[in-house]
Design a protein around this motif. Structure first.
Motif, mmCIF file in Angstrom:
data_model
loop_
_atom_site.group_PDB
_atom_site.id
_atom_site.type_symbol
_atom_site.label_atom_id
_atom_site.label_comp_id
_atom_site.label_asym_id
_atom_site.label_seq_id
_atom_site.Cartn_x
_atom_site.Cartn_y
_atom_site.Cartn_z
ATOM 1 N N ARG A 42 0.707 -0.992 -0.032
ATOM 2 C CA ARG A 42 0.081 -0.473 -0.180
ATOM 3 C C ARG A 42 0.889 1.486 -0.095
ATOM 4 O O ARG A 42 0.373 2.461 -0.694
ATOM 5 N N LEU A 43 2.396 1.107 0.335
ATOM 6 C CA LEU A 43 3.098 2.515 0.305
ATOM 7 C C LEU A 43 3.583 2.685 -0.660
ATOM 8 O O LEU A 43 5.032 3.400 -0.467
ATOM 9 N N VAL A 44 3.256 1.658 -2.197
ATOM 10 C CA VAL A 44 4.856 1.381 -2.820
ATOM 11 C C VAL A 44 4.212 2.767 -3.623
ATOM 12 O O VAL A 44 2.700 3.394 -3.735
ATOM 13 N N GLY A 45 5.074 3.667 -4.616
ATOM 14 C CA GLY A 45 4.960 4.998 -5.177
ATOM 15 C C GLY A 45 5.365 4.593 -6.444
ATOM 16 O O GLY A 45 4.623 4.824 -7.385
ATOM 17 N N HIS A 53 6.840 4.358 -1.479
ATOM 18 C CA HIS A 53 7.142 5.916 -2.100
ATOM 19 C C HIS A 53 7.410 7.197 -0.643
ATOM 20 O O HIS A 53 7.625 6.698 0.182
ATOM 21 N N ILE A 86 15.240 15.994 2.792
ATOM 22 C CA ILE A 86 15.354 14.517 2.724
ATOM 23 C C ILE A 86 16.204 14.549 1.875
ATOM 24 O O ILE A 86 15.430 15.148 0.892
ATOM 25 N N ASP A 87 17.645 14.520 1.910
ATOM 26 C CA ASP A 87 17.703 13.647 -0.052
ATOM 27 C C ASP A 87 17.798 12.225 0.095
ATOM 28 O O ASP A 87 17.794 11.238 1.567
ATOM 29 N N TYR A 88 17.350 12.212 -0.857
ATOM 30 C CA TYR A 88 17.133 10.502 -1.328
ATOM 31 C C TYR A 88 17.332 10.158 -2.958
ATOM 32 O O TYR A 88 17.809 10.398 -3.135
ATOM 33 N N ALA B 24 -2.732 4.983 -10.820
ATOM 34 C CA ALA B 24 -1.345 4.576 -10.654
ATOM 35 C C ALA B 24 -0.182 4.238 -9.618
ATOM 36 O O ALA B 24 0.428 2.982 -9.134
ATOM 37 N N VAL B 25 -0.621 4.827 -8.668
ATOM 38 C CA VAL B 25 0.285 5.214 -7.432
ATOM 39 C C VAL B 25 -0.235 4.467 -6.608
ATOM 40 O O VAL B 25 -1.147 5.583 -5.122
ATOM 41 N N PRO B 26 -0.011 3.714 -5.623
ATOM 42 C CA PRO B 26 -0.661 2.736 -4.743
ATOM 43 C C PRO B 26 -0.350 4.000 -2.907
ATOM 44 O O PRO B 26 -2.049 4.172 -2.221
ATOM 45 N N TYR B 27 0.187 4.709 -2.696
ATOM 46 C CA TYR B 27 0.254 5.326 -1.839
ATOM 47 C C TYR B 27 -0.701 6.263 -1.776
ATOM 48 O O TYR B 27 -1.070 7.185 -0.754
ATOM 49 N N GLU B 71 4.683 16.465 -1.171
ATOM 50 C CA GLU B 71 5.346 15.814 -2.287
ATOM 51 C C GLU B 71 4.091 14.607 -3.083
ATOM 52 O O GLU B 71 5.012 14.957 -4.616
ATOM 53 N N VAL B 72 3.282 14.580 -3.177
ATOM 54 C CA VAL B 72 2.837 13.323 -3.542
ATOM 55 C C VAL B 72 1.942 14.745 -5.035
ATOM 56 O O VAL B 72 1.883 15.008 -5.805
ATOM 57 N N LEU B 75 4.876 16.243 -7.137
ATOM 58 C CA LEU B 75 5.574 14.727 -8.369
ATOM 59 C C LEU B 75 4.221 14.766 -9.044
ATOM 60 O O LEU B 75 4.415 14.949 -10.751
ATOM 61 N N LEU B 105 6.697 8.964 -13.007
ATOM 62 C CA LEU B 105 6.877 10.133 -12.287
ATOM 63 C C LEU B 105 8.157 9.981 -12.176
ATOM 64 O O LEU B 105 9.775 9.650 -12.304
ATOM 65 N N THR B 108 12.328 11.970 -6.757
ATOM 66 C CA THR B 108 12.590 12.741 -5.577
ATOM 67 C C THR B 108 13.896 13.403 -5.545
ATOM 68 O O THR B 108 14.975 11.870 -5.359
ATOM 69 N N ILE B 109 14.428 14.548 -4.935
ATOM 70 C CA ILE B 109 16.299 14.847 -5.137
ATOM 71 C C ILE B 109 16.183 14.518 -3.719
ATOM 72 O O ILE B 109 16.862 13.836 -3.097
ATOM 73 N N ASP B 110 15.391 15.914 -3.836
ATOM 74 C CA ASP B 110 15.493 16.178 -2.097
ATOM 75 C C ASP B 110 14.202 16.875 -1.887
ATOM 76 O O ASP B 110 14.108 17.387 -2.922
ATOM 77 N N PHE B 111 13.932 16.840 -0.564
ATOM 78 C CA PHE B 111 12.068 17.190 -0.372
ATOM 79 C C PHE B 111 12.843 18.325 1.101
ATOM 80 O O PHE B 111 13.206 17.898 1.844
ATOM 81 N N GLU B 170 22.302 2.440 -10.923
ATOM 82 C CA GLU B 170 22.447 1.731 -10.271
ATOM 83 C C GLU B 170 20.515 1.291 -10.082
ATOM 84 O O GLU B 170 20.160 0.986 -9.381
ATOM 85 N N ASP B 171 20.432 3.040 -10.493
ATOM 86 C CA ASP B 171 18.870 3.124 -10.586
ATOM 87 C C ASP B 171 17.956 2.114 -11.372
ATOM 88 O O ASP B 171 16.317 2.155 -11.220
ATOM 89 N N ALA B 173 15.890 -0.425 -12.998
ATOM 90 C CA ALA B 173 15.643 -1.967 -12.356
ATOM 91 C C ALA B 173 15.981 -3.260 -12.533
ATOM 92 O O ALA B 173 16.547 -3.397 -13.733
#
Lengths: 144, 173
Positions: A42-45, A53, A86-88, B24-27, B71-72, B75, B105, B108-111, B170-171, B173
């Motif tokens: 449920r938390l997947v982006g 996400h 936050i840096d991802y 398309a986005v479960p969250y 954030e949602v 994006l 989508l 996010t790099i930073d937020f 590395e990103d 899949a």
């Protein structure tokens, strides 16, 4: 008498949104805390990859940071986030739990400065890192 | 001269594309975030639910809910602005989008989020503004309010990596 970890764990797990995300406190110190969150569909982006996400990871990092502030020896009666950055660094590996460890690296009379790191199973390569400023509400009449 | 397309058909194509992007986005579904569209402008709407609470004594919304909502909104707002351009220019087939084939989508790099005041146990609204959208990077500002549009309760700033460009090995899949 229940130990501090038990009390803190019950406190965190009583927060409705933290509970909805399955957060569990695993460590609490004098101004530091670790909280885990299991992977959950449920938390997947991104459903194509199963990557969580960023918002769910932000929520975990914010909760761990707040817990770190509450555990500080200054014994705040409450805290609130002023700002959080936050840096991802990389996508979280699908299926793996995320652990956020937060630490107050400095506190003033009314503000706590926190650093927080989120990792999946590969703890050598953090998923995200954050820095935040939190309010620190001290008990009335307490030492400052 | 070609007759303009019937308005109902235009609206339906746009709404279907937006629903496919958001669905398309479960969250986004988990939080219950919806999007209201007027032309190309989106307003995100987070209806209040008890699970969104972080501080039960005040009560106040969880800071993570506010962060996630911002954030949602950022994006989806960014993805929508490029999807809109592609749809309107006829570069992508609306039937494929409707079938769920939505572009990936941005990442996010930073937020950064500023909490201006506590989130009340009410509905939240937010709008994103794409300040810059380049080939590889984008910068989005987002603002969220509750009862009063003039009194935002949280502000966000998001830097994103655009899809299909600049992906690190590395990103993949």
């Amino acid at each position: 008498m229940p130990d501090i970890l038990t009390i803190a764990r019950q406190f965190i797990e009583a927060l409705p949104f933290s509970r909805a995300l399955g957060m569990q406190l695993t460590e609490i110190g004098a101004g530091s805390a670790s909280i885990e969150m299991p992977w959950d569909a449920r938390l997947v982006g991104d459903p194509a990859t199963g990557v969580l996400h960023g918002g769910a990871i932000s929520a975990l990092m914010d909760t761990a940071s707040g817990a770190a502030v509450m555990s500080h020896p200054a014994a705040p009666i409450s805290t609130a986030t002023l700002d959080l950055r936050i840096d991802y660094m990389r996508p979280a590996s699908p299926g793996q739990r995320i652990t956020a460890r937060a630490e107050c690296h400095h506190v003033t009379r009314s503000v706590a400065f926190v650093r927080v790191v989120a990792c999946d199973d590969d703890s050598a390569r953090p998923v995200a890192m954050g820095t935040g400023a939190f309010t620190l509400d001290r008990p009335k009449g307490g030492a400052s | 001269m070609k007759r303009p397309e019937p308005v109902a058909q235009v609206k339906s194509r746009r709404d279907t594309a937006l629903a496919a992007l958001v669905g398309a986005v479960p969250y986004v579904q988990f939080l219950g975030i919806r999007f209201d569209r007027r032309g190309d402008e989106l307003t995100a709407w987070l209806p209040y639910a008890d699970i969104l609470i972080g501080n039960p004594t005040l009560p106040a919304l969880h800071g993570g809910v506010t962060a996630s909502f911002l954030e949602v909104t950022a994006l989806i707002g960014l993805a929508w602005s490029s999807l809109w351009d592609d749809l309107e220019a006829g570069r992508i087939d609306p039937a494929r989008v409707a079938a769920g084939e939505v572009p990936p989508l941005p990442k996010t790099i930073d937020f950064t989020v500023d909490y201006l005041r506590a989130g009340l146990p009410r509905d939240c609204y937010a709008r994103a503004r794409v300040m810059r959208s380049g080939r590889r990077f984008a910068s989005v500002q987002v603002e969220s309010w509750q009862d009063n549009r003039e009194r935002p309760f949280a502000l966000g700033s998001v830097h994103c990596l655009m899809p299909e460009a600049g992906l690190m090995p590395e990103d993949r899949a």
